[in-house]
Write a protein that holds these residues in place. Structure first.
Motif, PDB file in Angstrom:
ATOM      1  N   GLN A 247      50.360  51.629  48.410  1.00  0.00           N
ATOM      2  CA  GLN A 247      50.808  50.252  48.228  1.00  0.00           C
ATOM      3  C   GLN A 247      49.846  49.377  47.431  1.00  0.00           C
ATOM      4  O   GLN A 247      50.092  48.189  47.284  1.00  0.00           O
ATOM      5  CB  GLN A 247      51.062  49.602  49.594  1.00  0.00           C
ATOM      6  N   GLU A 248      48.772  49.931  46.884  1.00  0.00           N
ATOM      7  CA  GLU A 248      47.805  49.129  46.149  1.00  0.00           C
ATOM      8  C   GLU A 248      47.654  49.627  44.718  1.00  0.00           C
ATOM      9  O   GLU A 248      47.649  50.824  44.476  1.00  0.00           O
ATOM     10  CB  GLU A 248      46.443  49.155  46.842  1.00  0.00           C
ATOM     11  N   ILE A 249      47.541  48.660  43.799  1.00  0.00           N
ATOM     12  CA  ILE A 249      47.266  48.983  42.407  1.00  0.00           C
ATOM     13  C   ILE A 249      46.062  48.157  41.960  1.00  0.00           C
ATOM     14  O   ILE A 249      45.893  47.020  42.380  1.00  0.00           O
ATOM     15  CB  ILE A 249      48.483  48.725  41.487  1.00  0.00           C
ATOM     16  N   ASP A 250      45.244  48.740  41.124  1.00  0.00           N
ATOM     17  CA  ASP A 250      44.055  48.089  40.602  1.00  0.00           C
ATOM     18  C   ASP A 250      44.377  47.617  39.196  1.00  0.00           C
ATOM     19  O   ASP A 250      45.020  48.331  38.420  1.00  0.00           O
ATOM     20  CB  ASP A 250      42.901  49.100  40.584  1.00  0.00           C
ATOM     21  N   CYS A 251      43.950  46.387  38.850  1.00  0.00           N
ATOM     22  CA  CYS A 251      44.286  45.872  37.521  1.00  0.00           C
ATOM     23  C   CYS A 251      43.231  44.882  37.063  1.00  0.00           C
ATOM     24  O   CYS A 251      42.367  44.471  37.821  1.00  0.00           O
ATOM     25  CB  CYS A 251      45.664  45.233  37.532  1.00  0.00           C
ATOM     26  N   LYS A 252      43.331  44.518  35.792  1.00  0.00           N
ATOM     27  CA  LYS A 252      42.446  43.531  35.195  1.00  0.00           C
ATOM     28  C   LYS A 252      43.274  42.298  34.847  1.00  0.00           C
ATOM     29  O   LYS A 252      44.426  42.397  34.458  1.00  0.00           O
ATOM     30  CB  LYS A 252      41.836  44.066  33.906  1.00  0.00           C
ATOM     31  N   PHE A 253      42.638  41.143  35.014  1.00  0.00           N
ATOM     32  CA  PHE A 253      43.255  39.894  34.583  1.00  0.00           C
ATOM     33  C   PHE A 253      42.135  38.972  34.136  1.00  0.00           C
ATOM     34  O   PHE A 253      41.033  38.996  34.711  1.00  0.00           O
ATOM     35  CB  PHE A 253      44.058  39.259  35.729  1.00  0.00           C
ATOM     36  N   ASP A 254      42.380  38.168  33.118  1.00  0.00           N
ATOM     37  CA  ASP A 254      41.343  37.294  32.567  1.00  0.00           C
ATOM     38  C   ASP A 254      40.721  36.417  33.654  1.00  0.00           C
ATOM     39  O   ASP A 254      41.416  35.714  34.378  1.00  0.00           O
ATOM     40  CB  ASP A 254      41.915  36.390  31.472  1.00  0.00           C
ATOM     41  N   GLY A 255      39.410  36.486  33.777  1.00  0.00           N
ATOM     42  CA  GLY A 255      38.681  35.643  34.711  1.00  0.00           C
ATOM     43  C   GLY A 255      38.608  36.174  36.127  1.00  0.00           C
ATOM     44  O   GLY A 255      37.966  35.570  36.974  1.00  0.00           O
ATOM     45  N   ILE A 256      39.280  37.280  36.426  1.00  0.00           N
ATOM     46  CA  ILE A 256      39.258  37.839  37.777  1.00  0.00           C
ATOM     47  C   ILE A 256      38.818  39.295  37.690  1.00  0.00           C
ATOM     48  O   ILE A 256      39.503  40.110  37.090  1.00  0.00           O
ATOM     49  CB  ILE A 256      40.647  37.751  38.446  1.00  0.00           C
ATOM     50  N   LYS A 257      37.694  39.613  38.306  1.00  0.00           N
ATOM     51  CA  LYS A 257      37.210  40.991  38.311  1.00  0.00           C
ATOM     52  C   LYS A 257      37.637  41.673  39.602  1.00  0.00           C
ATOM     53  O   LYS A 257      37.673  41.057  40.658  1.00  0.00           O
ATOM     54  CB  LYS A 257      35.689  41.023  38.210  1.00  0.00           C
ATOM     55  N   GLY A 258      37.952  42.939  39.519  1.00  0.00           N
ATOM     56  CA  GLY A 258      38.278  43.713  40.708  1.00  0.00           C
ATOM     57  C   GLY A 258      39.560  43.280  41.393  1.00  0.00           C
ATOM     58  O   GLY A 258      39.619  43.246  42.613  1.00  0.00           O
ATOM     59  N   LEU A 259      40.569  42.952  40.632  1.00  0.00           N
ATOM     60  CA  LEU A 259      41.837  42.489  41.191  1.00  0.00           C
ATOM     61  C   LEU A 259      42.650  43.680  41.696  1.00  0.00           C
ATOM     62  O   LEU A 259      42.895  44.630  40.960  1.00  0.00           O
ATOM     63  CB  LEU A 259      42.627  41.727  40.133  1.00  0.00           C
ATOM     64  N   VAL A 260      43.040  43.630  42.964  1.00  0.00           N
ATOM     65  CA  VAL A 260      43.882  44.654  43.568  1.00  0.00           C
ATOM     66  C   VAL A 260      45.145  43.968  44.066  1.00  0.00           C
ATOM     67  O   VAL A 260      45.066  42.985  44.814  1.00  0.00           O
ATOM     68  CB  VAL A 260      43.169  45.366  44.736  1.00  0.00           C
ATOM     69  N   LEU A 261      46.299  44.453  43.630  1.00  0.00           N
ATOM     70  CA  LEU A 261      47.572  43.857  44.022  1.00  0.00           C
ATOM     71  C   LEU A 261      48.361  44.825  44.887  1.00  0.00           C
ATOM     72  O   LEU A 261      48.238  46.045  44.754  1.00  0.00           O
ATOM     73  CB  LEU A 261      48.403  43.522  42.781  1.00  0.00           C
TER      74      LEU A 261
ATOM     75  N   ASP B 175      48.105  33.635  45.672  1.00  0.00           N
ATOM     76  CA  ASP B 175      46.782  33.017  45.720  1.00  0.00           C
ATOM     77  C   ASP B 175      45.749  34.133  45.722  1.00  0.00           C
ATOM     78  O   ASP B 175      45.817  35.037  46.545  1.00  0.00           O
ATOM     79  CB  ASP B 175      46.614  32.181  46.987  1.00  0.00           C
ATOM     80  N   VAL B 176      44.783  34.041  44.811  1.00  0.00           N
ATOM     81  CA  VAL B 176      43.752  35.071  44.708  1.00  0.00           C
ATOM     82  C   VAL B 176      42.550  34.621  45.517  1.00  0.00           C
ATOM     83  O   VAL B 176      41.922  33.603  45.211  1.00  0.00           O
ATOM     84  CB  VAL B 176      43.353  35.312  43.235  1.00  0.00           C
ATOM     85  N   LYS B 177      42.241  35.364  46.560  1.00  0.00           N
ATOM     86  CA  LYS B 177      41.115  35.021  47.422  1.00  0.00           C
ATOM     87  C   LYS B 177      39.802  35.201  46.665  1.00  0.00           C
ATOM     88  O   LYS B 177      39.602  36.189  45.978  1.00  0.00           O
ATOM     89  CB  LYS B 177      41.104  35.914  48.662  1.00  0.00           C
ATOM     90  N   GLY B 178      38.927  34.232  46.792  1.00  0.00           N
ATOM     91  CA  GLY B 178      37.612  34.318  46.175  1.00  0.00           C
ATOM     92  C   GLY B 178      37.569  33.872  44.734  1.00  0.00           C
ATOM     93  O   GLY B 178      36.501  33.636  44.196  1.00  0.00           O
ATOM     94  N   ALA B 179      38.706  33.750  44.077  1.00  0.00           N
ATOM     95  CA  ALA B 179      38.718  33.353  42.676  1.00  0.00           C
ATOM     96  C   ALA B 179      39.153  31.904  42.506  1.00  0.00           C
ATOM     97  O   ALA B 179      38.942  31.312  41.454  1.00  0.00           O
ATOM     98  CB  ALA B 179      39.640  34.262  41.874  1.00  0.00           C
ATOM     99  N   GLY B 180      39.783  31.331  43.518  1.00  0.00           N
ATOM    100  CA  GLY B 180      40.228  29.949  43.418  1.00  0.00           C
ATOM    101  C   GLY B 180      41.352  29.761  42.421  1.00  0.00           C
ATOM    102  O   GLY B 180      41.487  28.688  41.844  1.00  0.00           O
ATOM    103  N   GLN B 181      42.133  30.805  42.200  1.00  0.00           N
ATOM    104  CA  GLN B 181      43.232  30.753  41.241  1.00  0.00           C
ATOM    105  C   GLN B 181      44.524  31.160  41.911  1.00  0.00           C
ATOM    106  O   GLN B 181      44.519  31.850  42.937  1.00  0.00           O
ATOM    107  CB  GLN B 181      43.005  31.727  40.080  1.00  0.00           C
ATOM    108  N   THR B 182      45.623  30.767  41.299  1.00  0.00           N
ATOM    109  CA  THR B 182      46.933  31.227  41.722  1.00  0.00           C
ATOM    110  C   THR B 182      47.582  31.924  40.542  1.00  0.00           C
ATOM    111  O   THR B 182      47.663  31.355  39.454  1.00  0.00           O
ATOM    112  CB  THR B 182      47.817  30.046  42.174  1.00  0.00           C
ATOM    113  N   LEU B 183      48.004  33.150  40.745  1.00  0.00           N
ATOM    114  CA  LEU B 183      48.746  33.872  39.718  1.00  0.00           C
ATOM    115  C   LEU B 183      50.221  33.527  39.899  1.00  0.00           C
ATOM    116  O   LEU B 183      50.781  33.710  40.967  1.00  0.00           O
ATOM    117  CB  LEU B 183      48.530  35.379  39.844  1.00  0.00           C
ATOM    118  N   LYS B 184      50.833  32.994  38.874  1.00  0.00           N
ATOM    119  CA  LYS B 184      52.207  32.523  38.944  1.00  0.00           C
ATOM    120  C   LYS B 184      53.209  33.656  38.793  1.00  0.00           C
ATOM    121  O   LYS B 184      52.924  34.690  38.180  1.00  0.00           O
ATOM    122  CB  LYS B 184      52.470  31.473  37.848  1.00  0.00           C
ATOM    123  N   ARG B 185      54.395  33.449  39.337  1.00  0.00           N
ATOM    124  CA  ARG B 185      55.490  34.403  39.193  1.00  0.00           C
ATOM    125  C   ARG B 185      55.801  34.592  37.711  1.00  0.00           C
ATOM    126  O   ARG B 185      55.809  33.627  36.948  1.00  0.00           O
ATOM    127  CB  ARG B 185      56.723  33.867  39.914  1.00  0.00           C
TER     128      ARG B 185
END
Length: 88
Positions: free
Chosen positions: A66-80, A42-52
């Motif tokens: 333990q953190e990586i920065d990435c881009k995903f459509d519709g989500i800015k500043g995604l850190v996993l 579940d992505v906080k603040g985006a109202g989306q769930t990234l599926k397995r």
């Protein structure tokens, strides 16, 4: 101090400053790698769930092990967290 010795010391310091980031199965991650999610997130603040199984392209490493920065459509500043991804 000769320039060659100075260059060696700087190279040693730079390699010591870099943090090794490993995915959920222990593979070493680097900038630009592609990773796959191993768990629904579940992505906080985006109202989306990234599926397995979602493919994340072109990751960037942060200073944290333990953190990586990435881009995903519709989500800015995604850190996993690295524990939820597997290198592709």
């Amino acid at each position: 101090m000769p320039a060659s010795e100075l260059a060696e010391k700087q190279a040693e310091r730079a390699s010591a400053d870099q943090v090794e980031v490993r995915d959920a199965v222990g593979n070493l991650l680097a900038d630009g790698d592609q990773v796959t999610l191993i768990k629904d997130l579940d992505v906080k603040g985006a109202g989306q769930t990234l599926k397995r199984g979602t493919l994340i392209k072109s990751i960037r490493l942060t200073g944290d092990a333990q953190e990586i920065d990435c881009k995903f459509d519709g989500i800015k500043g995604l850190v996993l967290r690295a524990e939820f991804v597997r290198k592709r």
